[in-house]
Design a protein around this motif. Structure first.
Motif, PDB file in Angstrom:
ATOM      1  N   PRO A 306       0.824  -1.210   0.000  1.00 30.15           N
ATOM      2  CA  PRO A 306       0.000   0.000   0.000  1.00 30.15           C
ATOM      3  C   PRO A 306       0.854   1.255   0.000  1.00 30.15           C
ATOM      4  N   HIS A 307       0.434   2.229  -0.776  1.00 34.50           N
ATOM      5  CA  HIS A 307       1.163   3.491  -0.851  1.00 34.50           C
ATOM      6  C   HIS A 307       0.512   4.520   0.049  1.00 34.50           C
ATOM      7  N   TRP A 308       1.312   5.413   0.594  1.00 34.01           N
ATOM      8  CA  TRP A 308       0.797   6.549   1.340  1.00 34.01           C
ATOM      9  C   TRP A 308       0.823   7.746   0.412  1.00 34.01           C
ATOM     10  N   ARG A 315       4.287  21.341   2.895  1.00 34.83           N
ATOM     11  CA  ARG A 315       3.611  21.886   4.077  1.00 34.83           C
ATOM     12  C   ARG A 315       3.214  20.816   5.090  1.00 34.83           C
ATOM     13  N   ASP A 316       2.771  19.644   4.633  1.00 37.14           N
ATOM     14  CA  ASP A 316       2.262  18.651   5.562  1.00 37.14           C
ATOM     15  C   ASP A 316       3.403  17.989   6.335  1.00 37.14           C
ATOM     16  N   VAL A 317       3.179  17.750   7.603  1.00 37.99           N
ATOM     17  CA  VAL A 317       4.245  17.242   8.464  1.00 37.99           C
ATOM     18  C   VAL A 317       3.708  16.176   9.413  1.00 37.99           C
ATOM     19  N   TYR A 318       4.617  15.357   9.899  1.00 36.23           N
ATOM     20  CA  TYR A 318       4.350  14.474  11.026  1.00 36.23           C
ATOM     21  C   TYR A 318       4.880  15.158  12.281  1.00 36.23           C
ATOM     22  N   GLN A 319       4.153  15.031  13.375  1.00 35.30           N
ATOM     23  CA  GLN A 319       4.668  15.522  14.653  1.00 35.30           C
ATOM     24  C   GLN A 319       5.763  14.582  15.132  1.00 35.30           C
ATOM     25  N   PHE A 320       6.886  15.131  15.543  1.00 39.51           N
ATOM     26  CA  PHE A 320       8.011  14.345  16.034  1.00 39.51           C
ATOM     27  C   PHE A 320       8.489  14.981  17.337  1.00 39.51           C
ATOM     28  N   GLY A 321       7.804  14.584  18.424  1.00 38.22           N
ATOM     29  CA  GLY A 321       8.090  15.195  19.709  1.00 38.22           C
ATOM     30  C   GLY A 321       7.830  16.681  19.658  1.00 38.22           C
ATOM     31  N   GLN A 322       8.803  17.468  20.089  1.00 37.05           N
ATOM     32  CA  GLN A 322       8.661  18.921  20.054  1.00 37.05           C
ATOM     33  C   GLN A 322       9.042  19.488  18.687  1.00 37.05           C
ATOM     34  N   VAL A 325       8.527  16.386  11.227  1.00 36.32           N
ATOM     35  CA  VAL A 325       9.196  15.766  10.084  1.00 36.32           C
ATOM     36  C   VAL A 325       8.321  15.987   8.868  1.00 36.32           C
ATOM     37  N   LYS A 326       8.875  16.569   7.822  1.00 37.37           N
ATOM     38  CA  LYS A 326       8.097  16.810   6.610  1.00 37.37           C
ATOM     39  C   LYS A 326       7.857  15.500   5.858  1.00 37.37           C
ATOM     40  N   TYR A 327       6.715  15.440   5.168  1.00 38.90           N
ATOM     41  CA  TYR A 327       6.376  14.248   4.405  1.00 38.90           C
ATOM     42  C   TYR A 327       7.469  13.895   3.403  1.00 38.90           C
ATOM     43  N   ASN A 328       8.071  14.907   2.778  1.00 36.79           N
ATOM     44  CA  ASN A 328       9.038  14.607   1.731  1.00 36.79           C
ATOM     45  C   ASN A 328      10.386  14.153   2.273  1.00 36.79           C
ATOM     46  N   GLN A 329      10.526  14.072   3.604  1.00 41.42           N
ATOM     47  CA  GLN A 329      11.721  13.499   4.210  1.00 41.42           C
ATOM     48  C   GLN A 329      11.481  12.061   4.678  1.00 41.42           C
ATOM     49  N   LYS A 444      17.344  20.231   1.420  1.00 39.58           N
ATOM     50  CA  LYS A 444      17.410  19.704   0.053  1.00 39.58           C
ATOM     51  C   LYS A 444      18.111  18.352   0.026  1.00 39.58           C
ATOM     52  N   GLU A 445      19.203  18.227   0.752  1.00 38.98           N
ATOM     53  CA  GLU A 445      19.938  16.971   0.798  1.00 38.98           C
ATOM     54  C   GLU A 445      19.101  15.860   1.415  1.00 38.98           C
ATOM     55  N   MET A 446      18.376  16.184   2.480  1.00 42.95           N
ATOM     56  CA  MET A 446      17.548  15.180   3.153  1.00 42.95           C
ATOM     57  C   MET A 446      16.399  14.725   2.260  1.00 42.95           C
ATOM     58  N   VAL A 447      15.790  15.648   1.534  1.00 41.50           N
ATOM     59  CA  VAL A 447      14.671  15.322   0.648  1.00 41.50           C
ATOM     60  C   VAL A 447      15.140  14.445  -0.507  1.00 41.50           C
ATOM     61  N   GLU A 448      16.296  14.787  -1.091  1.00 46.39           N
ATOM     62  CA  GLU A 448      16.822  13.994  -2.205  1.00 46.39           C
ATOM     63  C   GLU A 448      17.171  12.576  -1.764  1.00 46.39           C
ATOM     64  N   GLU A 449      17.713  12.446  -0.563  1.00 44.56           N
ATOM     65  CA  GLU A 449      18.031  11.117  -0.042  1.00 44.56           C
ATOM     66  C   GLU A 449      16.752  10.310   0.184  1.00 44.56           C
ATOM     67  N   ALA A 450      15.722  10.944   0.747  1.00 44.08           N
ATOM     68  CA  ALA A 450      14.454  10.263   0.989  1.00 44.08           C
ATOM     69  C   ALA A 450      13.830   9.801  -0.321  1.00 44.08           C
ATOM     70  N   GLN A 451      13.903  10.644  -1.347  1.00 39.33           N
ATOM     71  CA  GLN A 451      13.335  10.284  -2.639  1.00 39.33           C
ATOM     72  C   GLN A 451      14.034   9.065  -3.230  1.00 39.33           C
TER      73      GLN A 451
END
Length: 462
Positions: A306-308, A315-322, A325-329, A444-451
């Protein structure tokens, strides 16, 4: 008059009689009597409910533990206004009646397609699974809508005119029979859907239906047997039959197919149920004797899961404690867990895995979150090691302030290790303790790695 037939499942002679399931959640052989039902719904909801009640009573007399009712078991409207006007929410009186029936007879009920009231005058085609205590265990909303026009065959139906499509493949549900994957009717034509449910752990696939007479005569049994053979699961398909109104008729032939592709129970013409005792051991014995799952070339084509769907990567994010984390990461998401790239890496390839629910301490996780967390860690570790040409990993949790936790959210560090990456091997823990002194990577580096990692998870078998 309710008619019924009963056939017992006999093991295929070429298969082993008893095989230990490789999946540790099954330590014993499961046998379960189930009933697959057939009926002719109209626009009279009370009459349809009485028919379902009779079918459930008949199945109960034959010792069934799970009853499968067809799509539109609540009603089939004469027109578009009927479809919307007769719909109820899932906390309405009709659902309450089914929950009471489940409790009364101590039976699981698969309501193959209820018209659930939705927005803008439409409905959701909702497959509802109720346990033997009357609790709703799962709701799957049909994702593939039947929009077909075949003039030469007289088939014309546009389901999207009145149905809102679902957006989620629901996790298979643990039942007395094993894990049941929920589908509805037209879903059976999409093998990707079936493989996805099988990869999610389904032992049984269900396709409650109201197949048109023309398409049913041509494809019904063919499709059901194909889905059983290719996924090596039981397939159970309750069905509508006969003429519902002047414009619509259904094919019927409700049936149960075993993992070898044999039709082991089928309803005759008219309203009734077919009952069979299913032995879950046949799923594992079939997969052992014909190990196609081990032969799939997921290095050449994707493993279906299943895909998310992130709505807005910026703009959309996950809450990570205080923090957030952005969706694209995020490069992998399961039902309870996310894996994402790290801002301050102690070694190249250092990533994080955490539960989606914001929980500060490991002891606060429930059993489902714990299981999913560590299965995800295992999957991520394999890929991260392969990407970074590593043959070892440090996997650790800093659980609490005195252990070095600074983000108030449980998370697992996965660090691919190479010879000589630290002067002393345990200096990795010193680096984690002093992570604020590590170099901060760009977004940018984190997003490219996640992709890049996300693409690997789409193409590699784990």
């Amino acid at each position: 008059m309710i008619r019924s037939v009963k056939r017992l499942l006999l093991p295929c002679p070429c298969l082993h009689e008893f095989v230990i399931r490789r999946n540790s959640r099954m330590s014993a052989i499961h046998k379960c009597v189930v009933a697959v039902c057939q009926m002719t719904s109209g626009n009279d909801k009370d009459r349809n409910l009485q028919t379902c009640r009779d079918l459930i009573m008949d199945a109960h007399r034959q010792h069934a533990k799970i009853v499968f009712l067809p799509e539109a078991c609540d009603y089939i409207g004469d027109n578009k206004d009927d479809v919307a006007g007769l719909a109820e929410p899932l906390d309405g009186p009709l659902m309450t009646s089914y929950q009471e029936l489940a409790r009364k007879y101590s039976m699981w009920l698969s309501l193959g397609g209820i018209h659930e009231k939705a927005k803008e005058g439409k409905v959701s085609n909702s497959h509802v699974l109720i346990d033997d205590e009357g609790n709703i265990k799962a709701v799957y909303r049909k994702i593939h809508l039947f929009d077909v026009d075949i003039p030469e065959s007289g088939v014309s139906l546009k389901e999207s005119n009145y149905v809102t499509p679902g957006e989620e493949i629901v996790d298979p549900v643990e039942t007395p029979l094993g894990k049941i994957g929920l589908g509805i009717c037209y879903d059976v034509r999409f093998p990707e859907f079936s493989f996805t449910l099988a990869n999610m752990g389904a032992d049984v696939l269900t396709y409650p239906s109201a197949f048109t007479y023309t398409t049913g005569a041509a494809h019904w049994e063919l499709l059901l047997r194909a889905r059983a053979v290719e996924t090596q699961t039981f397939v159970i398909a309750a069905a509508q039959t006969g003429a519902h109104n002047k414009k619509r008729s259904s094919w019927g032939h409700a049936m149960i197919v075993d993992p070898w592709g044999t039709v082991i129970a089928q309803c005759p013409e008219g309203t009734g149920c077919a009952v069979a005792e299913l032995n879950l051991a046949q799923v594992s014995s079939t997969r052992t004797s014909m190990p196609v799952r081990n032969h799939r070339r997921n290095d050449l084509y994707p493993r279906l899961e299943p895909h998310w769907k992130p709505v807005d990567h910026d703009r959309d994010v996950y809450q990570f404690g205080q923090s957030t984390v952005k969706y694209n990461q995020v490069f992998l998401r399961t039902k309870f867990t996310i894996a994402f790239t790290n801002k301050r890496c102690a070694v190249p390839g250092h990533v994080l895995v955490s539960p989606i629910r914001c929980v500060k301490r490991y002891s606060e996780l429930d059993v489902h979150e714990i299981k999913d967390l560590w299965l995800t860690v295992q999957r991520v570790q394999k890929v991260i090691e392969a990407v970074n040409n590593a043959e070892a990993s440090t996997i650790t949790i800093q659980d609490g302030a005195d252990a070095g936790q600074t983000i108030q959210h449980v998370h697992v560090h996965i660090l691919p290790r190479r010879p000589g990456d630290f002067a002393r091997n345990d200096d990795v823990y010193v680096a984690l303790e002093k992570k604020d002194s590590l170099e901060c990577r760009s977004e940018k580096e984190m997003v490219e790695e996640a992709q890049a990692l996300r693409l690997l998870f789409d193409t590699m078998y784990h």
